[in-house]
Design an enzyme around this catalytic site. Structure first.
Site, PDB file in Angstrom:
ATOM      1  N   TYR A  57      44.600  80.621  -6.159  1.00 13.37           N
ATOM      2  CA  TYR A  57      43.146  80.763  -6.078  1.00 13.37           C
ATOM      3  C   TYR A  57      42.560  80.778  -7.480  1.00 13.37           C
ATOM      4  O   TYR A  57      43.078  81.461  -8.353  1.00 13.37           O
ATOM      5  CB  TYR A  57      42.781  82.083  -5.371  1.00 13.37           C
ATOM      6  CG  TYR A  57      41.975  81.832  -4.127  1.00 13.37           C
ATOM      7  CD1 TYR A  57      40.678  81.330  -4.210  1.00 13.37           C
ATOM      8  CD2 TYR A  57      42.514  82.058  -2.864  1.00 13.37           C
ATOM      9  CE1 TYR A  57      39.948  81.063  -3.072  1.00 13.37           C
ATOM     10  CE2 TYR A  57      41.791  81.791  -1.723  1.00 13.37           C
ATOM     11  CZ  TYR A  57      40.499  81.290  -1.826  1.00 13.37           C
ATOM     12  OH  TYR A  57      39.782  81.019  -0.701  1.00 13.37           O
ATOM     13  N   GLU A  59      38.736  80.680  -8.273  1.00 11.33           N
ATOM     14  CA  GLU A  59      37.268  80.650  -8.254  1.00 11.33           C
ATOM     15  C   GLU A  59      36.716  80.818  -9.664  1.00 11.33           C
ATOM     16  O   GLU A  59      37.196  81.656 -10.429  1.00 11.33           O
ATOM     17  CB  GLU A  59      36.725  81.779  -7.363  1.00 11.33           C
ATOM     18  CG  GLU A  59      36.898  81.503  -5.880  1.00 11.33           C
ATOM     19  CD  GLU A  59      36.267  82.576  -5.018  1.00 11.33           C
ATOM     20  OE1 GLU A  59      35.972  83.671  -5.530  1.00 11.33           O
ATOM     21  OE2 GLU A  59      36.075  82.315  -3.819  1.00 11.33           O
ATOM     22  N   ASP A 203      25.132  57.710  -6.691  1.00  4.80           N
ATOM     23  CA  ASP A 203      26.297  58.074  -5.881  1.00  4.80           C
ATOM     24  C   ASP A 203      27.217  56.858  -5.870  1.00  4.80           C
ATOM     25  O   ASP A 203      26.982  55.893  -5.140  1.00  4.80           O
ATOM     26  CB  ASP A 203      25.847  58.453  -4.471  1.00  4.80           C
ATOM     27  CG  ASP A 203      27.016  58.832  -3.573  1.00  4.80           C
ATOM     28  OD1 ASP A 203      28.176  58.590  -3.969  1.00  4.80           O
ATOM     29  OD2 ASP A 203      26.761  59.367  -2.471  1.00  4.80           O
ATOM     30  N   THR A 229      33.157  60.183  -4.875  1.00  8.09           N
ATOM     31  CA  THR A 229      34.420  60.605  -4.293  1.00  8.09           C
ATOM     32  C   THR A 229      35.516  60.092  -5.220  1.00  8.09           C
ATOM     33  O   THR A 229      35.270  59.251  -6.100  1.00  8.09           O
ATOM     34  CB  THR A 229      34.640  59.987  -2.898  1.00  8.09           C
ATOM     35  OG1 THR A 229      34.537  58.562  -3.011  1.00  8.09           O
ATOM     36  CG2 THR A 229      33.615  60.492  -1.895  1.00  8.09           C
ATOM     37  N   LYS A 232      38.251  56.472  -2.894  1.00 10.51           N
ATOM     38  CA  LYS A 232      37.942  55.119  -2.413  1.00 10.51           C
ATOM     39  C   LYS A 232      38.486  54.107  -3.427  1.00 10.51           C
ATOM     40  O   LYS A 232      39.691  54.091  -3.636  1.00 10.51           O
ATOM     41  CB  LYS A 232      36.453  55.027  -2.126  1.00 10.51           C
ATOM     42  CG  LYS A 232      36.049  56.032  -1.016  1.00 10.51           C
ATOM     43  CD  LYS A 232      34.569  56.047  -0.664  1.00 10.51           C
ATOM     44  CE  LYS A 232      34.289  57.147   0.357  1.00 10.51           C
ATOM     45  NZ  LYS A 232      32.851  57.290   0.660  1.00 10.51           N
ATOM     46  N   ARG A 238      41.824  62.694  -1.810  1.00  9.99           N
ATOM     47  CA  ARG A 238      40.509  62.995  -1.224  1.00  9.99           C
ATOM     48  C   ARG A 238      39.880  64.115  -2.033  1.00  9.99           C
ATOM     49  O   ARG A 238      40.408  65.226  -2.104  1.00  9.99           O
ATOM     50  CB  ARG A 238      40.647  63.417   0.222  1.00  9.99           C
ATOM     51  CG  ARG A 238      41.421  62.425   1.049  1.00  9.99           C
ATOM     52  CD  ARG A 238      41.172  62.623   2.515  1.00  9.99           C
ATOM     53  NE  ARG A 238      39.899  62.058   2.850  1.00  9.99           N
ATOM     54  CZ  ARG A 238      39.697  60.761   3.083  1.00  9.99           C
ATOM     55  NH1 ARG A 238      40.681  59.915   3.021  1.00  9.99           N
ATOM     56  NH2 ARG A 238      38.504  60.334   3.387  1.00  9.99           N
TER      57      ARG A 238
HETATM   58  C1  LIG Z   1      32.139  58.266   1.264  1.00  5.80           C
HETATM   59  C2  LIG Z   1      30.810  58.593   0.712  1.00  5.80           C
HETATM   60  C3  LIG Z   1      30.352  59.909   0.611  1.00  5.80           C
HETATM   61  C4  LIG Z   1      31.021  61.088   1.244  1.00  5.80           C
HETATM   62  O1  LIG Z   1      32.299  61.310   0.993  1.00  5.80           O
HETATM   63  P1  LIG Z   1      33.189  62.282   1.911  1.00  5.80           P
HETATM   64  O2  LIG Z   1      34.325  62.552   1.024  1.00  5.80           O
HETATM   65  O3  LIG Z   1      33.514  61.479   3.133  1.00  5.80           O
HETATM   66  O4  LIG Z   1      32.374  63.479   2.226  1.00  5.80           O
HETATM   67  C5  LIG Z   1      29.144  60.137  -0.028  1.00  5.80           C
HETATM   68  N1  LIG Z   1      28.415  59.129  -0.514  1.00  5.80           N
HETATM   69  C6  LIG Z   1      28.808  57.833  -0.399  1.00  5.80           C
HETATM   70  C7  LIG Z   1      27.943  56.757  -0.953  1.00  5.80           C
HETATM   71  C8  LIG Z   1      30.004  57.520   0.235  1.00  5.80           C
HETATM   72  O5  LIG Z   1      30.374  56.252   0.360  1.00  5.80           O
END
Ligand SMILES: *Cc1c(COP(=O)(O)O)cnc(C)c1O
Length: 422
Positions: A57, A59, A203, A229, A232, A238
């Site tokens: 942990y 925090e 984003d 994220t 991807k 993740r």
């Molecule tokens: C995948 C994605 C998210 C969210 O990601 P999670 O890990 O699934 O919560 C947010 N914004 C965009 C543009 C995404 O493609």
């Protein structure tokens, strides 16, 4: 054939779960995985996700934690932050968000109050739920204004973005999404945000790996806040990161912890560091450009088969096909393709007359198949398979599915997958 790293202890302790893990590894090996938000992580990333760091942990932030025993964890997190700063060229990085959605929530918590006006791309046009879509907390707790794409071009309608921004004066403007096949023009978003005194949030969840590898322009210098994220195109575990200009660092850190989360997931943090280490290397540039080359080759081949592609093609890792002209919905097409060994997802297309659970399109990505080693010369074959399955399924003919699945298996046998040895 078995999972890598091997799972002897898990197999003995819990064969039920071990067998399911093996089955999933085999499934991932046997299919052309074309879900645009997915990838295959390296063996090194995979190993980092399964370590004793999960026992700890921590925090707080390095040097100011709420529990003792952070001698090592502080180093892990600081190293991850340093790598994020170096790869993306940012002032500050928070690597603790549990995933992309909570990362975006932290941005709201840091910079807006419930009821404030925010602006993002509409979900059916390619935006993300957390950019203010109706069913998301972000659409319920904030006054969300939504922009979209032009019908004729399938590209962001900047006249509309500018008009809406002038009219509603949002606190935040989100640029980015989940089904945008074209280069995101961060400079124009920044210009509009400046004019209305909004904070631009880029984003880059989908394109982070392309940005890191120089295959998509960076939002740095345009967006003071960047969320992403890590799982991807960036090809990590993740997780998520928020990268900011120095001015917003404190507010973002406070929003992530204690605003929104408790202890960070330290195994994930370590695995993000490993992925960032890979992204900093020269091979990753080739990878990112390879992803785009594959997507362009696939788009060209699909166009030759008469597919109607939103925006007419792609600049990145992603293709959005409207199947209306093929006389089949996205969902039955995606289901048939999955049985044929081609895994992708049904997706709304802009101005979709059908429902989100039964939309007109399919979304196709090349991030995972590029990791697997497939190249542009393989794409015509994949387009031909997609066309055969879609066309036959539209006629109610299922006879090609098994044939295509066998051909897919034959091709993939030559391309090893991290996490699975034959
Ligand atoms: C995948 C994605 C998210 C969210 O990601 P999670 O890990 O699934 O919560 C947010 N914004 C965009 C543009 C995404 O493609």
């Amino acid at each position: 054939m078995s999972h890598q790293p091997p799972l002897p202890t898990l197999s003995a302790a819990d064969p039920e779960i071990a067998n399911l893990v093996e089955a999933e590894a085999r499934r991932q090996h046997d299919k052309i995985r074309m879900i645009a938000s997915e990838n295959y992580v390296s063996q090194a990333v995979l190993e980092a996700t399964g370590t004793v760091l999960t026992n700890k942990y921590s925090e707080g932030y390095a040097g100011r934690r709420y529990y003792e025993g952070q001698q090592v964890i502080d180093q892990v997190e600081n190293l991850t932050i340093d790598r994020a700063k170096a790869v993306f060229g940012v002032d500050h990085a928070n690597v603790q968000p549990y995933s992309g959605s909570p990362a975006n929530l932290a941005v709201y918590l840091a910079l807006a109050k419930p009821g404030d006006t925010i602006m993002g791309m509409a979900l059916p046009d390619g935006g993300h739920l957390t950019h203010g879509w109706t069913v998301s907390a972000t659409g319920k707790w904030f006054n969300a204004v939504r922009y979209g794409v032009r019908k004729e071009t399938g590209r962001v309608d900047f006249d509309q973005v500018r008009e809406l921004a002038r009219e509603h004066r949002p606190k935040l403007i989100f640029a980015g999404g989940t089904a945008i096949p074209r280069t995101i023009d961060f400079a124009t978003f920044a210009e509009i945000a400046r004019e209305v005194d909004a904070v631009l949030v880029a984003d880059i969840a989908h394109i982070a790996g392309l940005v890191a590898g120089g295959a998509h322009p960076s939002p740095v210098g345009h967006a003071p806040i960047i969320t992403t994220t890590t799982h991807k195109t960036l090809r990590g575990p993740r997780g998520a990161m928020i990268m900011t200009e120095a001015e917003h660092a404190k507010a973002i850190d406070k929003a992530v912890f204690p605003g929104l989360q408790g202890g960070p997931h330290n195994s994930t943090t370590a695995a993000i560091a490993v992925a960032l280490g890979e992204a900093a290397g020269p091979d990753f540039r080739d990878y990112a450009h390879g992803v785009v080359a594959n997507a362009k080759a696939l788009a060209d081949a699909l166009l030759e088969h008469g597919f109607d592609l939103v925006s007419g093609g792609t600049d990145n890792h992603l293709i959005l096909a409207d199947l209306t002209s093929k006389e089949i919905g996205g969902k039955p097409a995606a289901q048939a393709l999955d049985r044929a060994g081609i895994e992708l997802n049904y997706n709304t297309v802009p101005f979709d007359p059908r429902k989100p659970f039964d939309p007109s399109g399919i979304r196709i990505g090349t991030a995972a198949l590029t990791t697997r080693g497939l190249r542009p010369e393989h794409q015509p074959r994949i387009a031909e398979w997609i066309d055969r399955v879609v066309t036959a399924t539209a006629r109610g003919d299922e006879s090609v599915i098994d044939t295509v699945a066998a051909e897919v298996g034959e091709l993939l046998a030559n391309f090893p997958m991290p996490g699975w040895v034959r």
